[in-house]
Design a protein around this motif. Sequence first.
Motif, mmCIF file in Angstrom:
data_model
loop_
_atom_site.group_PDB
_atom_site.id
_atom_site.type_symbol
_atom_site.label_atom_id
_atom_site.label_comp_id
_atom_site.label_asym_id
_atom_site.label_seq_id
_atom_site.Cartn_x
_atom_site.Cartn_y
_atom_site.Cartn_z
ATOM 1 N N LYS A 503 0.645 -1.239 0.050
ATOM 2 C CA LYS A 503 -0.091 -0.094 -0.059
ATOM 3 C C LYS A 503 0.756 1.317 0.025
ATOM 4 N N LYS A 504 0.394 2.039 -0.674
ATOM 5 C CA LYS A 504 0.929 3.442 -0.763
ATOM 6 C C LYS A 504 -0.097 4.697 -0.182
ATOM 7 N N ALA A 505 0.286 5.013 0.843
ATOM 8 C CA ALA A 505 -0.940 6.028 1.465
ATOM 9 C C ALA A 505 -1.076 7.144 0.650
ATOM 10 N N PHE A 513 -5.430 4.451 0.020
ATOM 11 C CA PHE A 513 -4.115 4.045 -0.433
ATOM 12 C C PHE A 513 -4.035 3.746 -1.944
ATOM 13 N N PHE A 531 2.732 -1.151 4.226
ATOM 14 C CA PHE A 531 2.927 -0.104 3.293
ATOM 15 C C PHE A 531 4.395 -0.388 2.838
#
Length: 838
Positions: A503-505, A513, A531
Amino acid sequence: MRPQVRRLCLLLFLLWVLGEPMENSDFYLAGDFLLGGLFTLHANMKSTSHVDNLQVPTCRKFTMKVLGYNLMQAMRFAVEEINNRSSLLPGVRLGYEIVDICYMFNNIQPVLYLLAQEDYFLPILRNYDRYVPRVVAIIGPDNSEAAKTVANFLSMLLLPHVSYSAITEELRDKARYPASLRSVPSATHHIEAMVQLMLHFRWNWIVVLTSNDDYGRENSQLLTQRLSRGGDICVAFQEVLPAPARAPRLDAVLDKLRRSTARVVVVFSPEVALHDFFRAVLRARLTGAVWIASESWAIDPELHGLDGLRRCGTFLGVTIRGVPVPGFSEFRAGRAGRPGPPPSPPSPPDPRRRGTCNQECDTCPWKTASYGDLLTLSGERVVFSVYAAVYAVAHALHRLLGCNGTACAPGPVRPWQLLRELWDVNFTLLNSQIFFDQQGDMPLYLDIIQWQWDLSQNPFKSVALYSPRQRQLVPIGNVSWHTGDNSVPVSMCSKSCLPGQKKKAIGLHPCCFECHDCPPGTFYNQTADEFDCQPCPSTMWSHGNTASCFRRRLAFLQWHEASTIIVAVLAALGFFSTLAILVVFWRHFRTPMVRSAGGPMCFVMLAPLLLAFGMVPVYVGPPTVFTCLWRQAFFTLCFTVCISCVAVRSFQIVCIFQMASRLPRAYGLWVRCHGAYVSVAFMTAIKAALVAGNMLAAPTVDPTSHTDPDDPSVTIVSCHPNYRLGLLLNTSMDVLLSVAGFSFAYMGKGLPMSYNEAKFITFCMAFSFTTSVSLCTFMAVHNGVLVTILDLLVTVLNFLAISLGYFGPKCYLILFYPERNTPAYFNSMIQDYTMRMD
């Protein structure tokens, strides 16, 4: 002896039990209907439930708070049931006083009244250890704010206080509230049940609405603290429900709900503040949401009966588990225990006639009948909490008074003594274990309920069960969703990533995300870091976009590989051919051909060749300390011995024919000191020193592994890190010996035919030089399992070149041209060479 009379007081949250005006009715009754009203069962009234000396205002037009009325009747039912039992408190009758605290506006006056003695006097004492108030215990109220106010007074006298519905966490502080207990789990368990419910349906994007009071603030804070520990659920926004008069503010909240992508709404508010709110929701036509109710309104039948509410979506709630109390429904109707057929429904009273409403509502039974359906639909969930609280106090009294099967010991009941016994009660009531935990709470089960409108007798269907002891939610039924296909509504800021994606916030919320594939050599581990991708262990690898790693394939020579089979065939050919040469040379040892080839030195060459061919299998399979030692020491020493013998033999032939006459003294010294063997031993010692130095310089003798640069999923298992360096040094020395042997052989190209071995030695040395240089070049630019294969192949080919290239022609002459293997033939060759030189 006259039985003793004990009084229990129930501070009921009846929120205008008989207070608010009801439409289309002819009578009105003030909200303080039961305020100060004294309901006492005396000792000589064992067989009746009638109450004398009841002073109440006149019955007029009134409305009834349905749940409050239910709880009042539950307290009365429990007391009368205990009084009718012979096993619990025999000879002792319990009395009660019921007070309507009018929500939160009138709770101090009743508490002071109940703390006073029979003369309504509350003395100020230095020590209240021997003080006996008018009541022995207080049950209620249900409102958290009122319960805290009451608890502050009761804790000073240690008067037992059991709340049946106030779930505030502050009551768990026994330093502030030592006399307060509860017959329900605390707010922490209600919040935990909500969170586990949301996690079960994978809702991670929610809205929180709270009332503008301590109840809303405290519960929302508990929810925020719980969500911050897990990080699995995010709050899209949180709003305080405005007062009904503030319509613009309410419209703003509704507009925010409409625009939000969160479809799950958690509401912490008393039920009285929600009627206007949900009417506004209906007017705004907000549909398709999942509403999660706190315990304050989860089973409120009046709110459930709001017209059109079912269009708002799915309603779920957390409440105490329902335990049916046998006989309570009949008792609540006001006709329990009366003989004869049930009376016909009464008519509403004449508004000109001033009557009174007693405990049985004899004058106004039509009122209880009109609310009978609502009381039934509300279930008996909190009813059991009141019922269990009364029984807990009764059991504590039973133990304090030392009751047996027939009687109880007389004596005053001091509050602190009863409180001590109350902490230790442990009994079974309607198949439920009743006791108080260390915080003074009864760990009763909680229900997750769903509001239904299709079944008239079951508006609050249980769909899950929560155990406070195990802190675990157990689904027990299916939820009927408002969606068209009855699928679980989705309330997620971002859809879950696929396995192997990190995940990339986006923004501040961890629930929002983007998904990115994990690169090769890493894997996604949600428990470690959502993440970031975790690197695979050194012995494992992944192809990317995966949630796990696999073990790297170990690369080493194996028997089933084609390269290994080819080398093994060549080694077998070399072994048997060398063995045949050894036999031939042994049988013709004294012939001129064998002596001209070196005599005893031939066996010095043939023995290492034979051993080297036989030890080729040590290159196959995973390397070990033993096989690495043989690879790095034995093979290179064997080859050095052979090539040193060839070089020395070439030098020795040149010395005999060209240098003996020129340097007779040096030649004599060479012969006397066995120069050939000394030279071979010297060069072998140098090689052994190089091998030993390389092995001692290595940090470990154990085999090592490293990743194949061409294929990271492969681990190359090889000998210690200095293996390649040692191989280069060994090969370099062999190249030098090859060049020396080649040079001496070229210098002897004009010798007699029987001694002219230049072309054979040249072939051997040139082949050795070429393969050694190729191996060094390949090792300088490549680092893989092919190095091991090429090293073995070069070693076997070099041994074959010496075995067949040097000894092969001589065996051919010995076996097929025996006439050339005679002293006369060799003498004639020497005479011809001498004549040409002269």
